[in-house]
Design a protein around this motif. Sequence first.
Motif, PDB file in Angstrom:
ATOM      1  N   VAL A 161      16.587   4.515  15.828  1.00 58.35           N
ATOM      2  CA  VAL A 161      17.819   5.000  16.449  1.00 58.35           C
ATOM      3  C   VAL A 161      18.074   4.274  17.764  1.00 58.35           C
ATOM      4  CG1 VAL A 161      18.914   7.013  17.476  1.00 58.35           C
ATOM      5  CG2 VAL A 161      17.711   7.237  15.310  1.00 58.35           C
ATOM      6  N   ARG A 162      17.024   4.061  18.548  1.00 60.16           N
ATOM      7  CA  ARG A 162      17.205   3.323  19.799  1.00 60.16           C
ATOM      8  C   ARG A 162      17.695   1.906  19.525  1.00 60.16           C
ATOM      9  NH1 ARG A 162      11.750   5.061  23.198  1.00 60.16           N
ATOM     10  NH2 ARG A 162      12.518   7.091  23.923  1.00 60.16           N
ATOM     11  N   ALA A 163      17.153   1.278  18.482  1.00 59.51           N
ATOM     12  CA  ALA A 163      17.600  -0.075  18.147  1.00 59.51           C
ATOM     13  C   ALA A 163      19.064  -0.080  17.726  1.00 59.51           C
ATOM     14  CB  ALA A 163      16.720  -0.661  17.046  1.00 59.51           C
ATOM     15  N   ALA A 164      19.481   0.944  16.984  1.00 58.07           N
ATOM     16  CA  ALA A 164      20.888   1.035  16.584  1.00 58.07           C
ATOM     17  C   ALA A 164      21.791   1.193  17.809  1.00 58.07           C
ATOM     18  CB  ALA A 164      21.080   2.214  15.626  1.00 58.07           C
ATOM     19  N   ILE A 165      21.356   2.007  18.761  1.00 58.34           N
ATOM     20  CA  ILE A 165      22.129   2.167  19.998  1.00 58.34           C
ATOM     21  C   ILE A 165      22.195   0.839  20.750  1.00 58.34           C
ATOM     22  CG2 ILE A 165      22.166   3.274  22.276  1.00 58.34           C
ATOM     23  CD1 ILE A 165      20.847   5.718  20.936  1.00 58.34           C
ATOM     24  N   ASP A 166      21.069   0.150  20.829  1.00 57.04           N
ATOM     25  CA  ASP A 166      21.053  -1.143  21.519  1.00 57.04           C
ATOM     26  C   ASP A 166      21.996  -2.137  20.844  1.00 57.04           C
ATOM     27  OD1 ASP A 166      19.238  -0.218  23.355  1.00 57.04           O
ATOM     28  OD2 ASP A 166      17.486  -1.134  22.409  1.00 57.04           O
ATOM     29  N   ALA A 167      22.056  -2.091  19.516  1.00 57.58           N
ATOM     30  CA  ALA A 167      22.972  -2.980  18.801  1.00 57.58           C
ATOM     31  C   ALA A 167      24.419  -2.672  19.182  1.00 57.58           C
ATOM     32  CB  ALA A 167      22.775  -2.839  17.296  1.00 57.58           C
ATOM     33  N   ALA A 168      24.735  -1.387  19.259  1.00 53.77           N
ATOM     34  CA  ALA A 168      26.102  -0.985  19.615  1.00 53.77           C
ATOM     35  C   ALA A 168      26.432  -1.328  21.058  1.00 53.77           C
ATOM     36  CB  ALA A 168      26.278   0.505  19.374  1.00 53.77           C
ATOM     37  N   SER A 169      25.417  -1.339  21.913  1.00 56.44           N
ATOM     38  CA  SER A 169      25.634  -1.579  23.342  1.00 56.44           C
ATOM     39  C   SER A 169      25.597  -3.057  23.709  1.00 56.44           C
ATOM     40  CB  SER A 169      24.561  -0.838  24.163  1.00 56.44           C
ATOM     41  OG  SER A 169      24.551   0.536  23.867  1.00 56.44           O
ATOM     42  N   ALA A 170      25.105  -3.883  22.808  1.00 55.86           N
ATOM     43  CA  ALA A 170      24.884  -5.292  23.131  1.00 55.86           C
ATOM     44  C   ALA A 170      26.198  -5.996  23.467  1.00 55.86           C
ATOM     45  CB  ALA A 170      24.200  -5.998  21.976  1.00 55.86           C
ATOM     46  N   VAL A 171      26.161  -6.795  24.510  1.00 49.91           N
ATOM     47  CA  VAL A 171      27.332  -7.580  24.897  1.00 49.91           C
ATOM     48  C   VAL A 171      27.504  -8.774  23.976  1.00 49.91           C
ATOM     49  CG1 VAL A 171      28.358  -8.958  26.749  1.00 49.91           C
ATOM     50  CG2 VAL A 171      27.147  -6.833  27.293  1.00 49.91           C
ATOM     51  N   ARG A 172      26.388  -9.360  23.589  1.00 47.65           N
ATOM     52  CA  ARG A 172      26.428 -10.559  22.754  1.00 47.65           C
ATOM     53  C   ARG A 172      26.112 -10.213  21.300  1.00 47.65           C
ATOM     54  NH1 ARG A 172      22.401 -13.635  23.655  1.00 47.65           N
ATOM     55  NH2 ARG A 172      23.342 -15.596  22.979  1.00 47.65           N
ATOM     56  N   ASP A 173      26.847 -10.824  20.375  1.00 52.94           N
ATOM     57  CA  ASP A 173      26.628 -10.579  18.952  1.00 52.94           C
ATOM     58  C   ASP A 173      25.213 -10.947  18.522  1.00 52.94           C
ATOM     59  OD1 ASP A 173      29.207  -9.697  18.712  1.00 52.94           O
ATOM     60  OD2 ASP A 173      29.970 -11.531  17.773  1.00 52.94           O
ATOM     61  N   ALA A 174      24.654 -11.987  19.145  1.00 50.24           N
ATOM     62  CA  ALA A 174      23.326 -12.438  18.751  1.00 50.24           C
ATOM     63  C   ALA A 174      22.284 -11.358  19.012  1.00 50.24           C
ATOM     64  CB  ALA A 174      22.953 -13.723  19.496  1.00 50.24           C
TER      65      ALA A 174
END
Length: 224
Positions: A161-174
């Motif tokens: 779940v934390r990784a999913a949140i980090d994906a949503a919060s990421a500024v860069r697509d990479a």
Amino acid sequence: MLTKNFHQLQAEVQRHVDADRVKQGSYRTCFIGCLAGGVDNPAYIKRKYGIPLMTSRLVESIFEGLPPSEAPSLFAALPAAVGCNGKNLTLVGWQFLAAELRSLPPVPADVQAAIDPVIAGMDLLSEGKEWPTQAVEAADAAVRDIRDTDAADAVNAVRAVRAAIDAASAVRDAKAACVAAAAAVYVAHARQATALDGGDPILARRRQRDTLLKLIKEAPMETN
């Protein structure tokens, strides 16, 4: 962004399959490497074939988690799933994460209460909608506030779940692509730690393979 150069994708995949050059553990022969000239460059795949970074990273993660004898078949199945030019795969990664978070094993009620808003956020992103920053931050705070989670399934569920949140919060697509792939790994580990999938991480990875290929296949066609 729409899929393109489909017939070149078919030919490139078939060339590597026929030469038996699709193998795990090396960027020269892995999923991304085979389509990007032997280097870890999913951005090339995005430019050349219209496959988003997150989708490539997810396929790569599953590819590496399958038995060596099964990994090439995932690579070989990609063109049939893509199917044609003009398909929009932009939402596939979020749809996959939403499905994966829903597949997590049962966890204590307080943990599930923190997970549910993240699933709702993935649903919004899956529909091409915005997950408001304030809601993302609240979900992140709730997940990080979880205490006394020692069971392996719950620990990996929280990590997913934390990784999913980090994906949503990421500024860069990479970065979003990389942490989304990490979320898939954590879900597989969470299921392994329980009776789900018989405690076998390979079964979890096979299920992820089938889910992702189905989402790619069902992605909508669009015209420029």
